[in-house]
Every structure is written in structure tokens, then in C-alpha cells.
Design a protein around this motif. Structure first.
Motif, short mmCIF file in Angstrom:
data_model
loop_
_atom_site.label_atom_id
_atom_site.label_comp_id
_atom_site.label_asym_id
_atom_site.label_seq_id
_atom_site.Cartn_x
_atom_site.Cartn_y
_atom_site.Cartn_z
N VAL A 32 0.87 -1.17 0.00
CA VAL A 32 0.00 0.00 0.00
C VAL A 32 0.91 1.22 0.00
N VAL A 33 0.62 2.18 -0.87
CA VAL A 33 1.37 3.43 -0.93
C VAL A 33 0.43 4.54 -0.49
N THR A 34 0.90 5.35 0.45
CA THR A 34 0.08 6.44 0.96
C THR A 34 0.80 7.77 0.78
N GLY A 35 0.01 8.82 0.66
CA GLY A 35 0.54 10.17 0.50
C GLY A 35 -0.59 11.11 0.15
N GLU A 36 -0.23 12.35 -0.14
CA GLU A 36 -1.23 13.34 -0.52
C GLU A 36 -1.84 12.96 -1.88
N PRO A 37 -3.13 13.28 -2.09
CA PRO A 37 -3.83 12.89 -3.32
C PRO A 37 -3.10 13.28 -4.61
N GLY A 38 -2.60 14.49 -4.70
CA GLY A 38 -1.90 14.92 -5.92
C GLY A 38 -0.64 14.11 -6.18
N LEU A 39 0.07 13.81 -5.13
CA LEU A 39 1.30 13.01 -5.25
C LEU A 39 0.97 11.58 -5.69
N LEU A 40 -0.12 11.04 -5.17
CA LEU A 40 -0.53 9.69 -5.57
C LEU A 40 -0.98 9.66 -7.04
N ARG A 41 -1.64 10.72 -7.50
CA ARG A 41 -2.03 10.79 -8.92
C ARG A 41 -0.79 10.81 -9.81
#
Length: 145
Positions: A32-41
Motif C-alpha cells: 500500500v502506498v500512501t501520500g497526498e492525493p496529488g502526489l498519488l495521482r
């Protein structure tokens, strides 16, 4: 107890994450990779384009159906709460991932940017204050050898 590792001085966090995910999924790990939405996009786009000869199967929570997310070896999520895998958590964001303690391993990626380094120090302190043993991998030291 969750095994915590920090990878410091990452020159390109998204490219490094792609290589790390390729290695992890090649070894059969579910991540699972987590982070801020923009970074995940941006990571989602990078996973589609970083290698012309390889594809890392992944799904983004909220953008894919639940059965697709459950079947994907890599899951991108704003928060790891409620994700189907609990083996490896990779944090590319600035905050301590909520529910990280449910994972076997947590890998924190830290760039060379000062703001990212300051946030990483706060996360390090958070884990250390709770008794987690932390491993440090400094890419700058490794490159200097």
C-alpha cells in the motif's frame, strides 16, 4: 511490531517509489502506498510510464472497484485505513500514515528537499517515541561509496 525504515536523500521520490514497488512486487509482496492525493495521482501516472517493458499492476482506492483494489498487488490510498493489504506500507507523504501499526513493514521515502526532511524528522520522532526500532538507509552515503 511494525518494522520501520527511512530511505533518505531520495533524488526523485516517484522514480524511486516505482523501482521499490517493482522490486517488492517481483518478490511477491503486496504494498500500500500512501501520500497526498496529488502526489498519488502523479505516482499513478509514473507507474504507467516509467518502463516501456514492464507494468506494475496497481489500483487507486476511490478510482477502482473494490474487487480490483483487493486483487492489485499495489494499492494507492490517501490513508491506509481499510486497505486490503497489511504487509508493506510505503509513505511518500508528509504525515504519519494513520493506522501504520497494522502493517508488517513501513518504508518512509524522504527527498532532499528541506521541507520534506523536516516532516521526516517529525515522523521519525513519532515512531521513536512509541518504541519502534528504525532503520536508516541514506542514499547519499550509499552513492558516495
Amino acid at each position: 511490531m511494525t518494522e520501520v525504515a527511512f530511505h533518505f536523500n531520495v533524488p526523485d521520490k516517484l522514480a524511486y517509489a516505482c523501482r521499490l514497488l517493482r522490486k517488492a512486487t517481483g518478490a511477491g509482496s503486496r504494498v500500500v502506498v500512501t501520500g497526498e492525493p496529488g502526489l498519488l495521482r502523479r505516482l499513478d501516472t509514473e507507474l504507467w510510464t516509467f518502463s516501456a517493458l514492464e507494468f506494475i499492476p496497481h489500483a487507486h482506492v476511490g478510482s477502482a472497484e473494490a474487487h480490483v483494489v483487493a486483487a492489485s498487488p499495489v494499492v494507492l490510498a490517501d490513508s491506509p485505513r481499510g486497505t486490503p493489504h497489511h504487509e508493506v506500507l510505503v509513505n511518500i507523504g508528509g504525515a504519519v500514515p494513520e493506522g501504520f501499526e497494522r502493517f508488517e513493514r513501513l518504508i518512509e521515502l524522504v527527498s532532499q528537499e528541506e521541507d520534506d526532511r523536516l516532516q521526516a524528522r517529525a515522523r521519525w520522532k513519532h515512531y521513536a517515541d512509541r518504541g519502534y526500532a528504525i532503520r536508516k538507509h541514506d542514499l547519499a552515503e550509499r552513492e558516495a561509496r
